[in-house]
Design an enzyme around this catalytic site. Structure first.
Site, PDB file in Angstrom:
ATOM      1  CG  ASP A  34      42.155  58.962 -82.077  1.00  9.08           C
ATOM      2  OD1 ASP A  34      41.082  60.038 -82.293  1.00  9.08           O
ATOM      3  OD2 ASP A  34      43.619  59.400 -82.596  1.00  9.08           O
ATOM      4  CD  GLU A  36      43.523  62.700 -83.320  1.00  2.00           C
ATOM      5  OE1 GLU A  36      43.889  62.353 -84.364  1.00  2.00           O
ATOM      6  OE2 GLU A  36      44.822  62.267 -82.325  1.00  2.00           O
ATOM      7  NE  ARG A  93      26.922  80.356 -68.904  1.00  2.00           N
ATOM      8  CZ  ARG A  93      26.132  79.211 -68.865  1.00  2.00           C
ATOM      9  NH1 ARG A  93      25.763  79.252 -68.003  1.00  2.00           N
ATOM     10  NH2 ARG A  93      26.520  78.499 -70.162  1.00  2.00           N
ATOM     11  CG  HIS A 127      27.186  86.214 -70.622  1.00  2.00           C
ATOM     12  ND1 HIS A 127      26.163  85.808 -69.553  1.00  2.00           N
ATOM     13  CD2 HIS A 127      27.828  86.330 -68.965  1.00  2.00           C
ATOM     14  CE1 HIS A 127      25.544  86.007 -68.473  1.00  2.00           C
ATOM     15  NE2 HIS A 127      26.691  86.534 -67.674  1.00  2.00           N
ATOM     16  CE  LYS A 193      21.703  84.396 -61.938  1.00  2.00           C
ATOM     17  NZ  LYS A 193      21.955  83.529 -63.503  1.00  2.00           N
ATOM     18  CB  SER A 224      22.264  76.523 -68.723  1.00  2.00           C
ATOM     19  OG  SER A 224      22.865  75.391 -68.985  1.00  2.00           O
ATOM     20  CB  THR A 225      20.418  74.392 -64.642  1.00  2.00           C
ATOM     21  OG1 THR A 225      20.296  75.432 -63.964  1.00  2.00           O
ATOM     22  CG2 THR A 225      21.696  73.755 -65.338  1.00  2.00           C
ATOM     23  N   GLY A 226      18.393  75.874 -66.705  1.00  2.00           N
ATOM     24  CA  GLY A 226      16.954  75.974 -65.846  1.00  2.00           C
ATOM     25  C   GLY A 226      16.285  77.331 -64.576  1.00  2.00           C
TER      26      GLY A 226
HETATM   27  C1  R5P Z   1      24.362  83.998 -66.326  1.00  2.00           C
HETATM   28  O1  R5P Z   1      23.936  84.756 -65.416  1.00  2.00           O
HETATM   29  C2  R5P Z   1      22.566  83.621 -67.746  1.00  2.00           C
HETATM   30  O2  R5P Z   1      22.620  84.894 -68.127  1.00  2.00           O
HETATM   31  C3  R5P Z   1      22.160  83.084 -67.673  1.00  2.00           C
HETATM   32  O3  R5P Z   1      20.374  83.516 -66.262  1.00  2.00           O
HETATM   33  C4  R5P Z   1      22.513  81.576 -66.502  1.00  2.00           C
HETATM   34  O4  R5P Z   1      23.310  81.146 -67.633  1.00  2.00           O
HETATM   35  C5  R5P Z   1      21.545  80.693 -66.808  1.00  2.00           C
HETATM   36  O5  R5P Z   1      22.050  79.459 -66.142  1.00  2.00           O
HETATM   37  P1  R5P Z   1      20.932  77.991 -65.696  1.00  2.00           P
HETATM   38  O6  R5P Z   1      19.508  78.183 -66.603  1.00  2.00           O
HETATM   39  O7  R5P Z   1      22.051  76.978 -65.507  1.00  2.00           O
HETATM   40  O8  R5P Z   1      20.023  78.903 -64.313  1.00  2.00           O
END
Ligand code: R5P
Length: 297
Positions: A34, A36, A93, A127, A193, A224-226
């Site tokens: 389930d 858990e 974040r 972070h 950014k 994360s996603t790059g």
């Molecule tokens: C956020 O500002 C963090 O410092 C990284 O730049 C961010 O989490 C990277 O995420 P992603 O790879 O999805 O752009």
């Protein structure tokens, strides 16, 4: 003193126990049909100071619950002090209410982490953006170590970079760029950014002429996603950088993140083992073990 770890920290816990020349206690965990989670601590901790290692990358919700169950069980089994080592601390974040009604997730998560009775918390390159220090988040003693020096030294020596220009892809990355540049006795620049969505970012930079014909090392806390790293690589390539290397402490590498960064023009991407990944070349175990030895124990 003993060292233990949950699913997100067993390998690091074993390495740290070795560096500290102390006993490692295993834990068992499984997920019931389930959803858990079941955990069991496989050794005696009565009267002991216990270091509990649990990094929470990739499956943050499961690993957080597992951490809470293990920490509370250690206390219940009579552990004297528990030091929580959480190399990758998730939810950091979401550190502000960007829209009305939103959870400030890091506040909730940090409350849960300390409420199970830990006497200190150690993280690596957390972070920190809107909260400027880890002590502003936890009410127990909390320490945020940085792997940026190790990452920069490893990448420079492995790829033969001499005094590369270090770049941070966004404003909050200045803290990491500074440490990396300092380790390499080099200079750094910070890009700007704007995030358009989970996968989409825009990167801009003023006075990018300085990158022309320079080797560049881009550093960030998380890939994360790059999206961020790939756009930063593109911007520096367009500005005339010679070789571009990318490094991060926490290689979450969601979906095709590594492909995105490499295909944008990075020669290689280097990460640490706070999150196991194909690019986790640098271990944070010695960093954590020596900090524990010198400061906490
Ligand atoms: C956020 O500002 C963090 O410092 C990284 O730049 C961010 O989490 C990277 O995420 P992603 O790879 O999805 O752009």
């Amino acid at each position: 003193m003993k060292v233990t770890g949950g699913e997100g920290g067993k390998i690091l816990a074993l390495k740290i126990a070795k560096y500290l020349d102390t006993e490692y206690i295993d834990t068992l965990s499984r997920t019931f049909p389930d959803g858990e989670i079941y955990v069991r601590v496989m050794g005696s901790v009565k009267g002991e100071d216990v270091i509990l290692v649990q990094s929470m990358g990739k499956k943050p919700n499961k690993l957080l619950i597992e951490y809470l169950l293990i920490a509370d069980t250690l206390k219940d089994l009579g552990a004297r002090n528990i030091i929580a080592v959480i190399p990758y601390l998730p939810y950091a974040r979401q550190d502000a209410r960007f829209n009305p009604g939103e959870a400030v997730s890091i506040k909730t998560v940090s409350k849960l982490i300390e409420k199970v009775g830990v006497s200190a918390v150690i993280t690596v390159d957390m972070h920190l953006h809107r909260f400027k220090s880890i002590q502003a988040i936890f009410s127990v003693p909390a320490y945020n170590l940085s792997a940026m020096g190790l990452l920069a030294e490893y990448t420079a020596s492995e790829f033969g970079l001499s005094k590369p220009l270090v770049a941070g892809p966004d404003e909050e990355a200045e803290q990491w760029a500074k440490i990396a540049a300092n380790a390499l006795q080099s200079d750094y620049l910070v890009l700007g950014k704007t995030r358009r969505g989970d996968y989409e970012v825009e990167i801009r930079g003023k006075s990018l002429a300085v990158v022309q014909a320079r080797d560049v090392l881009i550093v960030d806390d998380i890939i994360s996603t790059g999206g961020t790293m790939a756009k930063a690589v593109e911007a520096l390539k367009t500005a005339g950088a010679k070789r571009i290397l990318a490094a991060c402490t926490h290689p979450l590498l969601i979906e095709d993140a590594l492909y995105k960064v490499l295909s944008a023009g990075a020669e290689a991407v280097v990460g640490t083992d706070t999150v196991p990944s194909p690019i986790s070349f640098v271990s944070v175990a010695p960093l954590i073990a020596s900090f524990l030895k010198e400061t906490v124990l």
